[in-house]
Design a protein around this motif. Structure first.
Motif, mmCIF file in Angstrom:
data_model
loop_
_atom_site.group_PDB
_atom_site.id
_atom_site.type_symbol
_atom_site.label_atom_id
_atom_site.label_comp_id
_atom_site.label_asym_id
_atom_site.label_seq_id
_atom_site.Cartn_x
_atom_site.Cartn_y
_atom_site.Cartn_z
ATOM 1 N N LEU A 89 0.987 -1.261 0.072
ATOM 2 C CA LEU A 89 -0.018 -0.120 -0.144
ATOM 3 C C LEU A 89 0.920 1.150 -0.012
ATOM 4 O O LEU A 89 1.676 1.496 0.901
ATOM 5 C CB LEU A 89 -0.871 0.009 1.359
ATOM 6 N N LEU A 90 0.748 2.061 -1.004
ATOM 7 C CA LEU A 90 1.673 3.263 -1.024
ATOM 8 C C LEU A 90 0.620 4.523 -0.999
ATOM 9 O O LEU A 90 -0.254 4.613 -1.628
ATOM 10 C CB LEU A 90 2.192 3.381 -2.601
ATOM 11 N N VAL A 91 1.086 5.300 -0.317
ATOM 12 C CA VAL A 91 0.446 6.582 0.333
ATOM 13 C C VAL A 91 1.266 7.950 0.058
ATOM 14 O O VAL A 91 2.331 7.986 0.604
ATOM 15 C CB VAL A 91 -0.174 6.559 1.377
ATOM 16 N N HIS A 92 0.576 8.725 -0.633
ATOM 17 C CA HIS A 92 1.489 10.133 -1.023
ATOM 18 C C HIS A 92 1.337 11.273 0.143
ATOM 19 O O HIS A 92 0.708 10.763 1.119
ATOM 20 C CB HIS A 92 0.906 10.676 -2.303
ATOM 21 N N GLY A 93 1.869 12.237 0.110
ATOM 22 C CA GLY A 93 1.841 13.139 1.203
ATOM 23 C C GLY A 93 0.922 14.365 0.940
ATOM 24 O O GLY A 93 0.290 14.474 -0.088
ATOM 25 N N ILE A 98 -0.658 10.159 -6.340
ATOM 26 C CA ILE A 98 -0.212 9.209 -6.763
ATOM 27 C C ILE A 98 0.753 9.424 -8.132
ATOM 28 O O ILE A 98 1.848 8.694 -8.297
ATOM 29 C CB ILE A 98 -1.051 7.896 -6.694
ATOM 30 N N ASP A 99 0.097 10.236 -8.723
ATOM 31 C CA ASP A 99 0.868 10.540 -10.153
ATOM 32 C C ASP A 99 2.406 10.951 -10.030
ATOM 33 O O ASP A 99 3.300 10.357 -10.459
ATOM 34 C CB ASP A 99 0.282 11.715 -10.948
ATOM 35 N N TYR A 100 2.692 11.735 -8.740
ATOM 36 C CA TYR A 100 3.960 12.204 -8.505
ATOM 37 C C TYR A 100 4.907 10.791 -7.967
ATOM 38 O O TYR A 100 6.071 11.081 -7.593
ATOM 39 C CB TYR A 100 4.101 13.197 -7.541
ATOM 40 N N LEU A 101 4.180 9.815 -7.538
ATOM 41 C CA LEU A 101 5.109 8.635 -7.309
ATOM 42 C C LEU A 101 5.126 7.599 -8.342
ATOM 43 O O LEU A 101 5.657 6.503 -8.202
ATOM 44 C CB LEU A 101 4.227 7.749 -5.997
ATOM 45 N N ALA A 102 5.086 7.949 -9.384
ATOM 46 C CA ALA A 102 5.247 7.001 -10.755
ATOM 47 C C ALA A 102 6.448 6.272 -10.861
ATOM 48 O O ALA A 102 6.346 5.307 -10.963
ATOM 49 C CB ALA A 102 4.723 7.862 -12.012
ATOM 50 N N VAL A 152 3.446 -4.869 3.160
ATOM 51 C CA VAL A 152 4.206 -3.667 3.292
ATOM 52 C C VAL A 152 3.566 -2.474 3.255
ATOM 53 O O VAL A 152 2.504 -2.322 2.250
ATOM 54 C CB VAL A 152 5.337 -3.593 2.333
ATOM 55 N N SER A 153 3.644 -1.416 3.811
ATOM 56 C CA SER A 153 3.132 -0.058 3.475
ATOM 57 C C SER A 153 4.124 0.789 3.482
ATOM 58 O O SER A 153 5.080 0.961 4.203
ATOM 59 C CB SER A 153 2.175 0.266 5.002
ATOM 60 N N VAL A 154 4.083 1.555 2.458
ATOM 61 C CA VAL A 154 5.067 2.667 2.216
ATOM 62 C C VAL A 154 4.512 4.188 2.261
ATOM 63 O O VAL A 154 3.381 4.303 1.410
ATOM 64 C CB VAL A 154 5.644 2.454 0.767
ATOM 65 N N GLY A 155 4.519 5.082 2.987
ATOM 66 C CA GLY A 155 4.128 6.265 2.751
ATOM 67 C C GLY A 155 5.288 7.437 2.746
ATOM 68 O O GLY A 155 6.166 7.418 3.612
ATOM 69 N N HIS A 156 4.761 8.545 2.102
ATOM 70 C CA HIS A 156 5.627 9.860 1.955
ATOM 71 C C HIS A 156 5.202 10.913 2.843
ATOM 72 O O HIS A 156 3.661 11.163 2.726
ATOM 73 C CB HIS A 156 5.683 10.339 0.777
ATOM 74 N N SER A 157 5.789 11.489 3.788
ATOM 75 C CA SER A 157 5.245 12.729 4.461
ATOM 76 C C SER A 157 4.018 12.591 4.973
ATOM 77 O O SER A 157 3.888 11.806 5.960
ATOM 78 C CB SER A 157 5.129 13.780 3.475
ATOM 79 N N PHE A 158 2.816 13.103 5.100
ATOM 80 C CA PHE A 158 1.731 12.981 5.677
ATOM 81 C C PHE A 158 1.100 11.763 5.533
ATOM 82 O O PHE A 158 0.525 11.104 6.355
ATOM 83 C CB PHE A 158 0.690 14.079 5.073
#
Length: 302
Positions: A89-93, A98-102, A152-158
């Motif tokens: 699971l991938l989560v942006h800030g 999610i486009d910026y995590l391409a 796995v969970s992966v998260g950027h910033s917030f």
């Protein structure tokens, strides 16, 4: 010097606080929760969105409903032949999508993973113009229920802080969801500092500041002090990789140090030179995350 609009806003809150600090605090919370506009702010962001279109097209859109709203995610399936792919699971800030995590999505899929990338409420393809931590946790819960859990969970910033809060069950009516491994990138370790900074920015009175922070209790059932992601990870003992740049100007490197001090299950990897935003597309960072995610499989194979 503050702009005219900011000075006027501060004057409004100062005046309102005299008559009703509670109303001032509630209004400040509404302002605090408003998300940035989705349109690219500059040519660089526009170019990033254009470049991400090819990757986004490979993801299957998924609608996720939760109490109070719904959010959109995209499911990027592992490369053919990967029968034991990790589900991530991938989560942006905040203010991202999610486009910026391409680039990261591409790297994780190539590394042998099934990636579900979540657009938080008020961001990307998800509806709304506001976001709170409880809403983020509920969106994560919706993804968890739909896909039956994650390795796995992966998260950027917030997004990273939200995943940690979800793992700790910090929203009282939402069950805890802790992946077997957690990766936090440029993530804040606790939330109180954001509220304090915002209150100072608006020059709220002490009573109005108390009302602002009291909104957290009303929405989540917990005090703002309890939203301590570093404490959560220390209690969970889940293997966690924290990636942070010491030159991060948005989230101080002190947050990474707090995570590292939480317990022996937390590993800190400095990614200096990549700041707060470029870090999610940096090849060395993606390589390090893949190594962490698949460490046990490679040890077993050896």
């Amino acid at each position: 010097m503050a702009s005219f609009a900011i000075e006027v806003t501060r004057l409004v809150f100062k005046t309102l606080s005299v008559f009703s600090p509670q109303t001032a605090g509630q209004l400040a919370f509404r302002l605090f929760s408003v998300t940035p506009g989705r349109k690219p702010k500059n040519p660089k962001e526009k170019a990033l969105l254009t470049a991400a279109a090819t990757v986004m097209a490979r993801g299957k859109p998924v609608s996720l409903s939760f109490s109070g709203g719904w959010a959109m995610a995209r499911h990027f399936e592992a490369e053919p032949g990967r029968v034991a792919a990790k589900r991530i699971l991938l989560v942006h800030g905040w203010g991202s999508r999610i486009d910026y995590l391409a680039t990261m999505i591409d790297g994780l899929v190539a590394g042998g993973a099934d990636v579900i990338a979540l657009d938080l409420p008020g961001h990307g393809a998800s509806p709304g113009r506001t976001l709170t931590m409880p809403a983020a946790v509920r969106a994560i819960d919706a993804a968890w229920r739909h896909f039956g859990g994650f390795d796995v969970s992966v998260g950027h910033s917030f997004g990273g802080a939200s995943l940690a809060c979800a793992a700790g069950g910090l929203v009282c009516d939402v069950p805890s969801h802790a992946a077997r491994r957690i990766v936090l990138i440029g993530a804040p370790s606790e939330m109180k500092w954001l509220f304090k900074d915002f209150g100072r920015y608006l020059r709220l009175s002490p009573k109005a500041q108390g009302a602002l922070e009291g909104m957290v209790v009303r929405l989540s059932g917990r005090r703002i002090e309890e939203f301590d992601a570093a404490h959560v990870l220390g209690m969970l003992t889940v293997p966690t990789l924290v990636v942070h740049a010491q030159d991060d100007k948005e989230v101080s490197a002190d947050h990474a140090r707090r995570y590292a001090a939480a317990g022996p299950n937390v590993e800190l990897q400095w990614a200096n030179g990549f700041g707060h935003r470029r870090i999610v597309s940096a090849a060395p960072v993606i390589e390090r995350i893949n190594a962490f995610i698949h460490a046990q499989d490679r040890q077993a194979a050896a």
